[in-house]
Design a protein around this motif. Sequence first.
Motif, PDB file in Angstrom:
ATOM      1  N   PRO A 122     -15.007  -2.298  -0.626  1.00 37.65           N
ATOM      2  CA  PRO A 122     -14.366  -1.948   0.097  1.00 37.65           C
ATOM      3  C   PRO A 122     -14.243  -0.575   0.500  1.00 37.65           C
ATOM      4  CG  PRO A 122     -13.184  -1.071  -1.599  1.00 37.65           C
ATOM      5  CD  PRO A 122     -15.157  -0.985  -2.502  1.00 37.65           C
ATOM      6  N   ILE A 123     -14.896  -0.863   1.956  1.00 45.53           N
ATOM      7  CA  ILE A 123     -15.240  -0.467   3.335  1.00 45.53           C
ATOM      8  C   ILE A 123     -13.889   0.440   4.447  1.00 45.53           C
ATOM      9  CG2 ILE A 123     -16.381  -0.319   5.871  1.00 45.53           C
ATOM     10  CD1 ILE A 123     -18.085  -2.243   4.501  1.00 45.53           C
ATOM     11  N   GLY A 124     -13.097  -0.989   4.202  1.00 45.85           N
ATOM     12  CA  GLY A 124     -11.667  -0.433   4.801  1.00 45.85           C
ATOM     13  C   GLY A 124     -10.744  -1.698   5.377  1.00 45.85           C
ATOM     14  N   MET A 125      -9.825  -1.234   5.488  1.00 47.18           N
ATOM     15  CA  MET A 125      -8.517  -2.293   6.068  1.00 47.18           C
ATOM     16  C   MET A 125      -8.352  -2.430   7.656  1.00 47.18           C
ATOM     17  SD  MET A 125      -8.045  -3.209   2.998  1.00 47.18           S
ATOM     18  CE  MET A 125      -6.575  -5.193   3.867  1.00 47.18           C
ATOM     19  N   ILE A 126      -8.712  -4.423   8.066  1.00 45.70           N
ATOM     20  CA  ILE A 126      -8.888  -3.721   9.235  1.00 45.70           C
ATOM     21  C   ILE A 126      -7.003  -3.880   9.297  1.00 45.70           C
ATOM     22  CG2 ILE A 126      -8.926  -5.642  11.179  1.00 45.70           C
ATOM     23  CD1 ILE A 126     -11.720  -6.402   8.704  1.00 45.70           C
ATOM     24  N   SER A 295      -2.753 -11.563  18.813  1.00 41.43           N
ATOM     25  CA  SER A 295      -3.188 -12.510  17.551  1.00 41.43           C
ATOM     26  C   SER A 295      -1.691 -12.555  16.927  1.00 41.43           C
ATOM     27  CB  SER A 295      -4.239 -12.309  16.956  1.00 41.43           C
ATOM     28  OG  SER A 295      -4.399 -11.262  16.939  1.00 41.43           O
ATOM     29  N   GLY A 296      -1.246 -11.575  16.977  1.00 40.34           N
ATOM     30  CA  GLY A 296       0.366 -11.410  16.020  1.00 40.34           C
ATOM     31  C   GLY A 296       0.269 -10.858  14.626  1.00 40.34           C
ATOM     32  N   ALA A 297      -1.045  -9.475  14.982  1.00 41.71           N
ATOM     33  CA  ALA A 297      -1.894  -8.422  13.953  1.00 41.71           C
ATOM     34  C   ALA A 297      -1.303  -7.208  14.460  1.00 41.71           C
ATOM     35  CB  ALA A 297      -2.861  -8.768  13.400  1.00 41.71           C
ATOM     36  N   THR A 298      -0.932  -6.734  13.137  1.00 48.92           N
ATOM     37  CA  THR A 298      -1.117  -5.203  13.280  1.00 48.92           C
ATOM     38  C   THR A 298      -2.256  -4.483  12.580  1.00 48.92           C
ATOM     39  OG1 THR A 298       1.035  -5.407  13.386  1.00 48.92           O
ATOM     40  CG2 THR A 298       0.702  -3.418  13.069  1.00 48.92           C
ATOM     41  N   LEU A 299      -2.431  -3.511  12.788  1.00 45.53           N
ATOM     42  CA  LEU A 299      -3.370  -2.524  12.917  1.00 45.53           C
ATOM     43  C   LEU A 299      -3.115  -2.152  11.521  1.00 45.53           C
ATOM     44  CD1 LEU A 299      -5.779  -2.050  15.817  1.00 45.53           C
ATOM     45  CD2 LEU A 299      -6.188  -3.748  14.408  1.00 45.53           C
ATOM     46  N   TYR A 300      -4.168  -1.944  10.707  1.00 48.16           N
ATOM     47  CA  TYR A 300      -3.761  -0.979   9.234  1.00 48.16           C
ATOM     48  C   TYR A 300      -4.127   0.392   9.938  1.00 48.16           C
ATOM     49  CZ  TYR A 300      -3.061  -4.321   6.234  1.00 48.16           C
ATOM     50  OH  TYR A 300      -2.060  -5.240   5.213  1.00 48.16           O
ATOM     51  N   GLU A 301      -3.625   1.542   9.549  1.00 47.50           N
ATOM     52  CA  GLU A 301      -4.274   3.557   9.805  1.00 47.50           C
ATOM     53  C   GLU A 301      -5.221   3.723   9.003  1.00 47.50           C
ATOM     54  OE1 GLU A 301      -2.971   5.080  12.337  1.00 47.50           O
ATOM     55  OE2 GLU A 301      -1.390   3.486  12.866  1.00 47.50           O
ATOM     56  N   PRO A 302      -5.941   4.126   9.598  1.00 46.79           N
ATOM     57  CA  PRO A 302      -7.643   4.524   9.260  1.00 46.79           C
ATOM     58  C   PRO A 302      -7.150   5.050   7.863  1.00 46.79           C
ATOM     59  CG  PRO A 302      -7.891   4.710  12.051  1.00 46.79           C
ATOM     60  CD  PRO A 302      -6.639   4.531  11.172  1.00 46.79           C
ATOM     61  N   GLY A 303      -8.651   5.220   6.644  1.00 48.88           N
ATOM     62  CA  GLY A 303      -8.299   5.786   5.475  1.00 48.88           C
ATOM     63  C   GLY A 303      -7.692   4.855   4.646  1.00 48.88           C
ATOM     64  N   ILE A 304      -7.178   4.041   4.203  1.00 53.71           N
ATOM     65  CA  ILE A 304      -6.117   3.383   3.789  1.00 53.71           C
ATOM     66  C   ILE A 304      -7.337   4.014   1.947  1.00 53.71           C
ATOM     67  CG2 ILE A 304      -5.556   1.475   2.334  1.00 53.71           C
ATOM     68  CD1 ILE A 304      -3.977   0.991   5.415  1.00 53.71           C
ATOM     69  N   ASP A 305      -6.621   3.937   0.923  1.00 60.15           N
ATOM     70  CA  ASP A 305      -8.130   3.962  -0.361  1.00 60.15           C
ATOM     71  C   ASP A 305      -7.571   2.493  -0.505  1.00 60.15           C
ATOM     72  OD1 ASP A 305      -8.682   3.077  -2.936  1.00 60.15           O
ATOM     73  OD2 ASP A 305      -8.457   5.898  -3.196  1.00 60.15           O
ATOM     74  N   GLY A 306      -8.605   1.435  -0.072  1.00 57.50           N
ATOM     75  CA  GLY A 306      -9.195   0.354  -0.151  1.00 57.50           C
ATOM     76  C   GLY A 306      -9.219  -0.037  -1.826  1.00 57.50           C
ATOM     77  N   ALA A 307      -9.411   0.411  -2.942  1.00 58.94           N
ATOM     78  CA  ALA A 307      -9.362  -0.403  -4.372  1.00 58.94           C
ATOM     79  C   ALA A 307      -8.443   0.199  -4.973  1.00 58.94           C
ATOM     80  CB  ALA A 307      -9.965   1.084  -5.358  1.00 58.94           C
ATOM     81  N   ARG A 308      -7.555   1.299  -4.379  1.00 59.77           N
ATOM     82  CA  ARG A 308      -6.254   1.133  -4.749  1.00 59.77           C
ATOM     83  C   ARG A 308      -5.289   0.033  -3.877  1.00 59.77           C
ATOM     84  NH1 ARG A 308      -3.434   7.030  -4.211  1.00 59.77           N
ATOM     85  NH2 ARG A 308      -5.493   7.685  -5.569  1.00 59.77           N
TER      86      ARG A 308
END
Length: 329
Positions: A122-126, A295-308
């Motif tokens: 996991p690199i990061g949530m978008i 497009s109707g999307a909301t961005l995630y804040e950087p730094g979310i633990d992708g595995a968790r």
Amino acid sequence: MTSSCLLRRTLAALAVTASFCAVSTSAAQSYPERPITVVVGYPAGGSVDLTARLLSEELATQLGQSIVVENAGGAGGTIGAQRVARANPDGYTLLVGSTNEMVIAGMINSAVRYDSAKDFTPIGMIASQPMLLAASKTSGVTSAQEYLDKLKSGEPGQYNFGSSGIGTTLHLAGEMINESTGTKAEHVPYRGVAPLVTDLISGQLNYGVLVLSSGLPQVKGDKIVALGVTEKKRSAVAPDIPSLSETPGFEQVDINVWFGLYGPAKLPEPVVTRLNEALTAVLKSDAFRTKMSESGATLYEPGIDGARFLASETEKYGRLVKLANIEPN
């Protein structure tokens, strides 16, 4: 073999290993040196494809290297995901993955040959996008409360809702609505969102669950009725549409479609760091934020633990799959 020969061979092997590691580390640190491919497991034009193309445009600027988006559609996104899972872990083949192929598919499709928790980095949530509970104009229902009243007063099996297919996020969002409200609208699977919307507009289907970006044009065109979005907060792109959780009985409804950036397992740490830094910069970009919001999307804040995050989503959808009595095929 004498001990001196064995020692020489051991030292030679260690030298080769050290040399290989040095080359690998050097390559990772100079990454990227050539174009990157971002795989999308769906045809062009959908929400995952749009997210990947908007992201790739900004990511290319941050990395100083061109990025090619390739659509490898089929099997609910799993063909593209499997391609990335089997790719060389060098950072030149990445995946913009979504809820379906990264979480749900492995639970309902025995043909899936990858493990999302083990076969990807996991690199990061978008971003995420809510779904929309909608009604046909002919249903006479104009709010979530009226929907709930009608289902509670009806006979079991009298009412139904459409989704884009069995086991999709849209289907499972409908099951979450059933669970929260204590009702039982029967599921009607469609082959995609387009025929579902057609039947909602014509009145052949009274209720449906669809991604907000797919339903919003029809709502604005006064062709279908928006009853509520499935996230706890209202969408910034459609603030006039209430969250379902605002209506008593729907408090437990909180579900969305999400998008994340992944590479194959065992990506070198310098590559992961470089990609994560670039993604963080993109997520903070006003231009990207504006395009994704449209497009109707909301961005995630950087730094979310992708595995968790993936583990939490797997637990949530595992419960919903059991609730829907979906058996692996």
